[in-house]
Write a protein that holds these residues in place. Structure first.
Motif, PDB file in Angstrom:
ATOM      1  N   ASN A  53       0.830  -1.199   0.000  1.00  0.00           N
ATOM      2  CA  ASN A  53       0.000   0.000   0.000  1.00  0.00           C
ATOM      3  C   ASN A  53       0.869   1.255   0.000  1.00  0.00           C
ATOM      4  O   ASN A  53       2.019   1.238   0.400  1.00  0.00           O
ATOM      5  N   GLU A  93       0.901   5.403   0.979  1.00  0.00           N
ATOM      6  CA  GLU A  93       0.215   6.453   1.697  1.00  0.00           C
ATOM      7  C   GLU A  93       0.929   7.773   1.462  1.00  0.00           C
ATOM      8  O   GLU A  93       2.146   7.878   1.622  1.00  0.00           O
ATOM      9  N   LYS A 144      -4.513   7.547   0.312  1.00  0.00           N
ATOM     10  CA  LYS A 144      -4.056   6.204   0.631  1.00  0.00           C
ATOM     11  C   LYS A 144      -4.491   5.261  -0.478  1.00  0.00           C
ATOM     12  O   LYS A 144      -5.648   5.257  -0.886  1.00  0.00           O
ATOM     13  N   ASP A 161      -4.690   1.341  -1.299  1.00  0.00           N
ATOM     14  CA  ASP A 161      -4.568   0.020  -0.665  1.00  0.00           C
ATOM     15  C   ASP A 161      -3.850  -0.962  -1.572  1.00  0.00           C
ATOM     16  O   ASP A 161      -3.808  -0.785  -2.790  1.00  0.00           O
TER      17      ASP A 161
END
Lengths: 350, 293
Positions: free
Chosen positions: A2, A4, A24, A26
């Protein structure tokens, strides 16, 4: 893996390309960064890749700050808008490049490299073009080579900058479907940049709409299309008519001119062209009068251009059946009603 | 009627064309052809033996060796400087970029004699660093280092000027792609950048070399004309000529002329390859498509 992004800001001289962006992505998600040119989407993608450094904020890969990592360590697969294929290498050598430049200890043997490259070429259906040079390929073929080259190093993230921007409509559609299929198969965390709303809505799991260096809205294609949270998003995702209206009892009312400016509680009303009903006779309901200025009946739908009494253009989309039932011609007087409208009670000017 | 006018028009344009071509050829004949022939005529008219002996005297051999030595040092250094400067200008945005570009062009706009003089003023006995160099027994002016420095200065723009547009046109995306694919900086340069710029680079090096070997003005100022020591080929030609030793002077000049001709051929070959590298693949596709259809 992931990704961010925390408070990413970037300036080019006086121009603020990104203003404290948070996002963000995933693991395994396919995200589209959608926005007009100059909205900062490509800059954001380049920052994720590490090709550009943010003035402020941080990029976390699996929760780890990436700023200390070299480009090699990030293991990012990047597909450039104009492919950036190595022009002096064959298709085969282009795809093998990432494997050949590995330090000796990690470098696969020639047989393994050949094996992997041929597998990738098969995946993108270019096996018999492995000895061609990039200049001998069509745009769509180059795009697929660029994708295989990025995938050859087994990246943990795939980033694509306007992947279909330079292709013609037909090839675009094919490759779009192909990318969706590929993603469903390998489930690689992917982010792609586009200015084409149709492309974003069709391909992505999640669409991030950007404007002037900020994220306007992020959500599934259904969310952003049906529940836009700002006039910008509504206008950007599909055709739209803008009316100024007066609020009455918390409801927007369109006046007989389709344009009312009295009263203090002025608001903006957006109506999609296919959500406008057109009648030839006034039936006393809430509608506005208009004249038919132009009819385009070529295509699955019929597009009408109406002109209200005070000279505002209104686009209407009808089905072929509706159009035939109405039996209207150019310069006819019609009455239009909005079936569904989206109201934004904020100061918004075009 | 219109056909007649058309015909007359076309005859007129043909006449104009011919006049221009004739003028150009005449110009070439007088200013390039005659001097070229006369160099070889003067060099050879006393016989091949005189020609040969003029080239094997100790002074002549030393001049040839010195020219090769100076070019052999100056050209590789300018190759490195040129790539570095072109990279800097083509790839990065920074304050003073246009100033740097102007500075790179400076040797083109300054008279070579002035550039030679600058070195004399810096390193000469009356110069800025002269006394210090003298104390440490380092000789730059009237020695090989001075010749090399002056030559580097005069030939500096060739490689950089040739590479900047090539690198700008190619852009940095391929290099970025290579880095993202895990290549190191050196691998990126050797495997991606260098193959892309090689023809432009070679072209620049050829021009740079021609100028380095043929340079007279700047070298003349810093050389001191010490026979057998600081005389390069062009300087040697001048000395022989001033001594009325025409056959020897022209013999040496003919070697320089041959060098110029060789450069011209090499330059044309590279230009041809350069164009081929860019246009060849397009032609290939065209023929392939023809074959398929």
């Amino acid at each position: 893996m992931n990704i961010e992004l925390k408070n990413i800001s970037k300036n080019f001289g006086q121009f603020a390309a990104l203003k404290s962006v948070n996002l963000k992505v995933d693991g395994g998600e396919l995200v589209a960064l959608l926005g007009p040119s100059g909205s900062g989407k490509t800059t954001l993608l380049r920052i994720i890749a590490g090709l550009e450094t943010a003035d402020a904020g941080s990029v976390l890969y699996n929760g780890e700050d990436s700023s200390t990592k070299s480009l090699r360590e990030r293991r990012v697969g990047f597909v450039f808008q104009h492919y950036a294929l190595f022009r002096h290498m064959t298709v085969f050598e282009n795809i093998a490049f990432g494997l050949r430049v590995r330090p000796r200890a990690q470098r696969p043997s020639n047989a393994e490299i050949e094996d992997r490259v041929m597998k990738l070429l098969k995946l993108v259906q270019l096996e018999n073009l492995s000895h061609r040079y990039p200049s001998q390929l069509s745009g769509g073929q180059r795009q697929r080579v660029a994708l295989s080259r990025a995938l050859a190093v087994e990246p943990s993230v795939l980033l694509l900058d306007e992947p279909f921007g330079a292709l013609d409509a037909h090839v675009r559609k094919d490759l779009r479907r192909w990318l969706r299929k590929l993603h469903d198969e390998v489930h690689l965390t992917s982010v792609f940049v586009t200015h084409d709303q149709e492309e974003a809505l069709e391909v992505a799991d999640r669409v991030v709409v950007m404007n002037e260096g900020v994220i306007e809205q992020a959500g599934t294609p259904e969310e952003v299309y049906h529940h836009p949270n700002s006039p910008f998003v509504f206008r950007f995702l599909g055709d739209v008519n803008l009316f100024h209206s007066r609020m009455e009892d918390g409801k927007a009312r369109l006046g007989p001119n389709g344009h009312l400016k009295e009263g203090s509680e002025e608001s903006c009303v957006f109506v999609r062209p296919h959500l406008i009903d057109v009648k030839t006779q006034s039936d006393g309901s809430e509608h506005f009068a208009a004249r038919v200025r132009h009819i385009n009946a070529a295509g699955p739908n019929v597009k009408l251009e109406l002109m209200t009494a005070n000279g505002e253009a209104v686009d209407v989309t009808l089905t072929q059946e509706q159009y035939r039932a109405l039996g209207i011609a150019k310069n006819d007087q019609v009455f239009a009603t909005a079936r569904e409208m989206k109201v934004f009670v904020e100061d918004y000017s075009i | 009627m219109s056909v007649v006018i058309g015909k007359r028009e076309s005859i007129r344009t043909r006449a104009v064309q011919c006049a221009f071509i004739a003028a150009a050829l005449l110009f070439l004949f007088f200013f390039l052809g005659i001097p070229l022939v006369s160099v070889f005529y003067e060099a050879l008219h006393e016989g091949l033996r005189a020609y040969g002996s003029a080239l094997v005297t100790a002074d002549a051999r030393s001049a040839i060796f010195l020219t090769l030595l100076v070019a052999g040092i100056a050209v590789p250094l300018n190759l490195v400087f040129g790539i570095a400067a072109a990279w800097l200008i083509a790839r990065f945005d920074f304050h003073g970029k246009s100033l740097l570009l102007t500075l790179i062009d400076l040797p083109f706009s300054v008279s070579p004699v002035i550039s030679g003089l600058i070195y004399v003023l810096i390193f000469g006995m009356q110069g800025l660093l002269g006394p210090w160099l003298f104390d440490h027994d380092i000789q730059i002016i009237f020695a090989v280092p001075g010749l090399v420095l002056a030559t580097i200065f005069v030939t500096f723009p060739f490689v950089a000027r040739e590479l900047i547009p090539v690198m700008q046109q190619i852009g940095s995306e391929e290099e970025e792609a290579a880095l993202l694919l895990g290549a190191s900086g050196l691998q990126t340069f050797l495997r991606v950048t260098l193959p892309n710029i090689k023809w432009g680079l070679l072209y620049g090096v050829i021009l740079c070399n021609a100028r380095a070997m043929g340079e007279f003005g700047a070298v003349s100022v810093v050389s001191g004309h010490i026979r057998g020591k600081t005389n390069t080929m062009p300087l040697h030609v001048e000395i022989l000529y001033n001594e009325y030793n025409f056959a020897a002077a022209f013999a040496m000049a003919s070697v320089l002329t041959l060098l110029a001709l060789a450069t011209l051929v090499a330059k044309s070959l590279v230009e041809w390859k350069f164009a081929d590298a860019r246009g060849g693949s397009v032609r290939y596709v065209a023929t392939m498509e023809k074959k398929i259809s």
